[in-house]
Enzyme design. Sequence first.
Site, PDB file in Angstrom:
ATOM      1  N   ASP A  13       0.808  -1.226   0.000  1.00  0.00           N
ATOM      2  CA  ASP A  13       0.000   0.000   0.000  1.00  0.00           C
ATOM      3  C   ASP A  13       0.839   1.272   0.000  1.00  0.00           C
ATOM      4  OD1 ASP A  13      -2.243  -1.634   0.098  1.00  0.00           O
ATOM      5  OD2 ASP A  13      -2.274  -1.637   2.293  1.00  0.00           O
ATOM      6  N   GLY A  15       1.550   3.013  -2.572  1.00  0.00           N
ATOM      7  CA  GLY A  15       1.081   3.950  -3.613  1.00  0.00           C
ATOM      8  C   GLY A  15       1.557   3.525  -4.996  1.00  0.00           C
ATOM      9  N   LYS A  16       1.792   2.215  -5.142  1.00  0.00           N
ATOM     10  CA  LYS A  16       2.336   1.684  -6.409  1.00  0.00           C
ATOM     11  C   LYS A  16       1.429   2.008  -7.595  1.00  0.00           C
ATOM     12  CE  LYS A  16       2.320  -2.350  -4.384  1.00  0.00           C
ATOM     13  NZ  LYS A  16       2.068  -1.977  -2.961  1.00  0.00           N
ATOM     14  N   GLY A  17       0.111   1.809  -7.398  1.00  0.00           N
ATOM     15  CA  GLY A  17      -0.832   2.026  -8.499  1.00  0.00           C
ATOM     16  C   GLY A  17      -0.744   3.445  -9.027  1.00  0.00           C
ATOM     17  N   LYS A  18      -0.712   4.406  -8.120  1.00  0.00           N
ATOM     18  CA  LYS A  18      -0.642   5.812  -8.538  1.00  0.00           C
ATOM     19  C   LYS A  18       0.609   6.066  -9.384  1.00  0.00           C
ATOM     20  CE  LYS A  18       0.538  10.375  -7.327  1.00  0.00           C
ATOM     21  NZ  LYS A  18       0.490  11.625  -6.596  1.00  0.00           N
ATOM     22  N   GLY A  40      -4.653  -4.092  -3.849  1.00  0.00           N
ATOM     23  CA  GLY A  40      -5.632  -3.040  -4.132  1.00  0.00           C
ATOM     24  C   GLY A  40      -4.830  -1.812  -4.492  1.00  0.00           C
ATOM     25  N   HIS A  41      -4.772  -1.492  -5.771  1.00  0.00           N
ATOM     26  CA  HIS A  41      -3.936  -0.378  -6.237  1.00  0.00           C
ATOM     27  C   HIS A  41      -4.839   0.788  -6.643  1.00  0.00           C
ATOM     28  CE1 HIS A  41      -0.340  -3.233  -7.190  1.00  0.00           C
ATOM     29  NE2 HIS A  41      -0.741  -3.276  -5.939  1.00  0.00           N
ATOM     30  N   GLN A 221       1.937  -5.979  -3.282  1.00  0.00           N
ATOM     31  CA  GLN A 221       2.370  -6.116  -1.888  1.00  0.00           C
ATOM     32  C   GLN A 221       3.663  -5.302  -1.682  1.00  0.00           C
ATOM     33  OE1 GLN A 221       1.336  -9.446  -3.524  1.00  0.00           O
ATOM     34  NE2 GLN A 221      -0.544  -8.408  -3.014  1.00  0.00           N
ATOM     35  N   THR A 298     -10.370  -4.157   1.323  1.00  0.00           N
ATOM     36  CA  THR A 298     -11.021  -4.771   2.481  1.00  0.00           C
ATOM     37  C   THR A 298     -11.567  -3.721   3.442  1.00  0.00           C
ATOM     38  OG1 THR A 298      -8.922  -4.776   3.666  1.00  0.00           O
ATOM     39  CG2 THR A 298      -9.464  -6.767   2.424  1.00  0.00           C
ATOM     40  N   ARG A 300     -10.016  -2.578   5.827  1.00  0.00           N
ATOM     41  CA  ARG A 300      -9.411  -2.805   7.142  1.00  0.00           C
ATOM     42  C   ARG A 300      -8.548  -1.605   7.547  1.00  0.00           C
ATOM     43  NH1 ARG A 300      -6.326  -8.413   7.201  1.00  0.00           N
ATOM     44  NH2 ARG A 300      -5.758  -7.773   5.088  1.00  0.00           N
ATOM     45  N   ARG A 302      -5.447   0.288   8.661  1.00  0.00           N
ATOM     46  CA  ARG A 302      -4.011  -0.017   8.596  1.00  0.00           C
ATOM     47  C   ARG A 302      -3.326   0.480   9.857  1.00  0.00           C
ATOM     48  NH1 ARG A 302      -3.708   2.588   2.632  1.00  0.00           N
ATOM     49  NH2 ARG A 302      -4.585   0.872   1.440  1.00  0.00           N
ATOM     50  N   VAL A 409       2.681  14.249  -3.353  1.00  0.00           N
ATOM     51  CA  VAL A 409       2.136  15.167  -2.341  1.00  0.00           C
ATOM     52  C   VAL A 409       0.603  15.118  -2.279  1.00  0.00           C
ATOM     53  CG1 VAL A 409       4.131  16.717  -2.382  1.00  0.00           C
ATOM     54  CG2 VAL A 409       2.259  17.106  -3.996  1.00  0.00           C
TER      55      VAL A 409
HETATM   56  P1  GDP Z   1      -0.791   0.439  -3.573  1.00  0.00           P
HETATM   57  O1  GDP Z   1      -1.404  -0.834  -3.126  1.00  0.00           O
HETATM   58  O2  GDP Z   1       0.691   0.472  -3.336  1.00  0.00           O
HETATM   59  O3  GDP Z   1      -1.139   0.830  -4.978  1.00  0.00           O
HETATM   60  O4  GDP Z   1      -1.397   1.577  -2.620  1.00  0.00           O
HETATM   61  P2  GDP Z   1      -2.951   1.709  -2.157  1.00  0.00           P
HETATM   62  O5  GDP Z   1      -3.750   2.202  -3.287  1.00  0.00           O
HETATM   63  O6  GDP Z   1      -3.406   0.474  -1.464  1.00  0.00           O
HETATM   64  O7  GDP Z   1      -2.820   2.793  -1.009  1.00  0.00           O
HETATM   65  C1  GDP Z   1      -2.301   4.052  -1.233  1.00  0.00           C
HETATM   66  C2  GDP Z   1      -3.366   5.081  -0.820  1.00  0.00           C
HETATM   67  O8  GDP Z   1      -2.772   6.361  -0.706  1.00  0.00           O
HETATM   68  C3  GDP Z   1      -4.454   5.263  -1.869  1.00  0.00           C
HETATM   69  O9  GDP Z   1      -5.643   5.584  -1.220  1.00  0.00           O
HETATM   70  C4  GDP Z   1      -3.947   6.425  -2.703  1.00  0.00           C
HETATM   71  O10 GDP Z   1      -5.005   7.141  -3.346  1.00  0.00           O
HETATM   72  C5  GDP Z   1      -3.310   7.262  -1.648  1.00  0.00           C
HETATM   73  N1  GDP Z   1      -2.149   8.062  -2.077  1.00  0.00           N
HETATM   74  C6  GDP Z   1      -1.188   7.764  -2.983  1.00  0.00           C
HETATM   75  N2  GDP Z   1      -0.239   8.732  -3.005  1.00  0.00           N
HETATM   76  C7  GDP Z   1      -0.614   9.644  -2.084  1.00  0.00           C
HETATM   77  C8  GDP Z   1      -0.031  10.865  -1.616  1.00  0.00           C
HETATM   78  O11 GDP Z   1       1.048  11.282  -2.029  1.00  0.00           O
HETATM   79  N3  GDP Z   1      -0.712  11.538  -0.645  1.00  0.00           N
HETATM   80  C9  GDP Z   1      -1.889  11.100  -0.129  1.00  0.00           C
HETATM   81  N4  GDP Z   1      -2.456  11.828   0.813  1.00  0.00           N
HETATM   82  N5  GDP Z   1      -2.466   9.958  -0.542  1.00  0.00           N
HETATM   83  C10 GDP Z   1      -1.828   9.238  -1.499  1.00  0.00           C
HETATM   84  P1  IMO Z   2      -0.942  -4.089  -2.323  1.00  0.00           P
HETATM   85  O1  IMO Z   2      -0.482  -4.622  -3.647  1.00  0.00           O
HETATM   86  C1  IMO Z   2      -0.975  -4.598   2.035  1.00  0.00           C
HETATM   87  C2  IMO Z   2      -1.056  -8.727   3.533  1.00  0.00           C
HETATM   88  C3  IMO Z   2      -2.291  -9.204   4.245  1.00  0.00           C
HETATM   89  C4  IMO Z   2      -1.689 -10.213   5.197  1.00  0.00           C
HETATM   90  C5  IMO Z   2      -0.581 -10.847   4.362  1.00  0.00           C
HETATM   91  C6  IMO Z   2      -0.954 -12.150   3.694  1.00  0.00           C
HETATM   92  O2  IMO Z   2      -2.232  -3.374  -2.377  1.00  0.00           O
HETATM   93  O3  IMO Z   2       0.150  -3.327  -1.644  1.00  0.00           O
HETATM   94  P2  IMO Z   2      -2.483 -12.773   1.616  1.00  0.00           P
HETATM   95  O4  IMO Z   2      -3.923 -12.518   1.356  1.00  0.00           O
HETATM   96  O5  IMO Z   2      -1.580 -12.191   0.587  1.00  0.00           O
HETATM   97  O6  IMO Z   2      -2.182 -14.221   1.876  1.00  0.00           O
HETATM   98  O7  IMO Z   2      -2.179 -12.015   3.004  1.00  0.00           O
HETATM   99  O8  IMO Z   2      -0.240  -9.884   3.366  1.00  0.00           O
HETATM  100  N1  IMO Z   2      -1.282  -8.168   2.171  1.00  0.00           N
HETATM  101  C7  IMO Z   2      -1.215  -6.865   1.874  1.00  0.00           C
HETATM  102  N2  IMO Z   2      -1.012  -5.785   2.655  1.00  0.00           N
HETATM  103  N3  IMO Z   2      -1.082  -4.447   0.691  1.00  0.00           N
HETATM  104  C8  IMO Z   2      -1.268  -5.517  -0.107  1.00  0.00           C
HETATM  105  O9  IMO Z   2      -1.262  -5.426  -1.462  1.00  0.00           O
HETATM  106  C9  IMO Z   2      -1.376  -6.795   0.479  1.00  0.00           C
HETATM  107  N4  IMO Z   2      -1.564  -8.035  -0.019  1.00  0.00           N
HETATM  108  C10 IMO Z   2      -1.491  -8.868   1.023  1.00  0.00           C
HETATM  109  O10 IMO Z   2      -2.930  -8.143   4.921  1.00  0.00           O
HETATM  110  O11 IMO Z   2      -1.087  -9.541   6.278  1.00  0.00           O
HETATM  111 MG    MG Z   3      -2.922  -1.517  -1.834  1.00  0.00          MG
END
Ligand code: GDP
Ligand code: IMO
Ligand code: MG
Length: 423
Positions: A13, A15-18, A40-41, A221, A298, A300, A302, A409
């Site tokens: 999480d 911020g890979k997707g962004k 979840g990206h 991840q 989810t 959940r 963090r 930012v």
């Molecule tokens: P990923 O799984 O690595 O793609 O990241 P997620 O999407 O799960 O979580 C990143 C969260 O931070 C998302 O809700 C994004 O919209 C948000 N986000 C990404 N970059 C920034 C940032 O620079 N600032 C803030 N405030 N939110 C950000």
């Molecule tokens: P992105 O790509 C954050 C965590 C779960 C759990 C552990 C194992 O959005 O960054 P799993 O379902 O993979 O067997 O769960 O890994 N987990 C993540 N935590 N971001 C994710 O993906 C995750 N994918 C799995 O919460 O602790």
């Molecule tokens: Mg994510």
Amino acid sequence: MKVDVLLGLQWGDEGKGKVVDVLTPKYDVVARFQGGPNAGHTLEFEGQKYVLRSIPSGIFQGNKVNIVGNGVVLDPALFKAEAEALEASGHPLKERLHISKKAHLILPTHRILDAAYEAAKGDAKVGTTGKGIGPTYTDKVSRNGVRVGDILHNFEQKYAAAKARHEQILKSLNYEYDLTELEKAWLEGIEYLKQFHFVDSEHEINNLLKDGKSVLCEGAQGTMLDIDFGSYPFVTSSNTVCAGACTGLGVAPNRIGEVYGIFKAYCTRVGAGPFPSELFDETGDKIGALGHEFGAVTGRKRRCGWIDLVALKYSVMVNGVTKLIMMKSDVLDTFDTIKACVAYKVNGEEIDYFPYDITEGVEPVYAELPGWKTDMTKMQSEDEFPEEFNAYLTFLEEQLGVQIKIVSVGPDRAQTIERYTEE
Ligand code: GDP
Ligand code: IMO
Ligand code: MG
């Protein structure tokens, strides 16, 4: 041409997707190499927010090819829901999304097994996303898996055999379940999948490289969740590190170019497992509230804490990171003081390397830096950065030994600043 890899350095999480979305215009192809719908990206642009789970984050920028590689595990039911939602929002996929025949299928019974194994662990549960990730990779490695390519060859027979095996295990665990709805949606997903291009992605990617095309690999991840190098057993079931791009796409190690390592200006973790710099006080709550730290899929909550440079240094090392990207800087905009964990105290001894086990008895040792107390969310260039923010960047670069090339930012595509530091 080389393949660049973008991956998370913390517990996911980051911020890979962004950032994949931001970088996509520079590439011809974007490819996922591991993980599945546990990811979840999130992407935001033009006032819209999208959350991708199995589909690469390059799908929104022009007519780029997006590949789901052999290292990915795919749930047809969840894929169908994700793809249909994208198509409905005006983003056609069919021609642009290629799926490896060697990617393994997450079966409905894999999801049930995931829940059953978690229940059997009781308090020691991993806190998985419940998407069947572990059981699917287990079947892959134990040579019992069903692959995307099998949809076209003896599918019913292969599915029935795998399902029967799973049902036996579930029986031995005395686990009660109802497969009806899950299986119905899953079989509909299988039919839906058939309209996509099933490819030999290793051939496709290597041919594209031969033709001078550029490829960006999108990790899921984070390194601290890697099956080998993460905080085992509280990890996911794939290699999230850079080497995973080689095995998950069929790209040779000498083809890897830049390795973008992405991290938050602080740290979060979702699910169970050790987290040395976790905050249990109001500062942690404040980071969580300002950063909207809830799971993209989810929901959940963090867990939040200060940045952990011991763990980050380890991640930089095992991935061979060449460029760093710092996300969510704006979340720390109002803090008087920023802390950074620079060492661990283990049994009274201070260490600055990531040890074998961080489960117990690890105390963070912090450096303190002054906060920048400035709203950074509208900044457009590094020339606008406050002095204290630059000092934070310099401190991190000195600790990690790699330059921070991009700073984020805010969640929007536009809230991304490139830094033009000398190499
Ligand atoms: P990923 O799984 O690595 O793609 O990241 P997620 O999407 O799960 O979580 C990143 C969260 O931070 C998302 O809700 C994004 O919209 C948000 N986000 C990404 N970059 C920034 C940032 O620079 N600032 C803030 N405030 N939110 C950000
Ligand atoms: P992105 O790509 C954050 C965590 C779960 C759990 C552990 C194992 O959005 O960054 P799993 O379902 O993979 O067997 O769960 O890994 N987990 C993540 N935590 N971001 C994710 O993906 C995750 N994918 C799995 O919460 O602790
Ligand atoms: Mg994510």
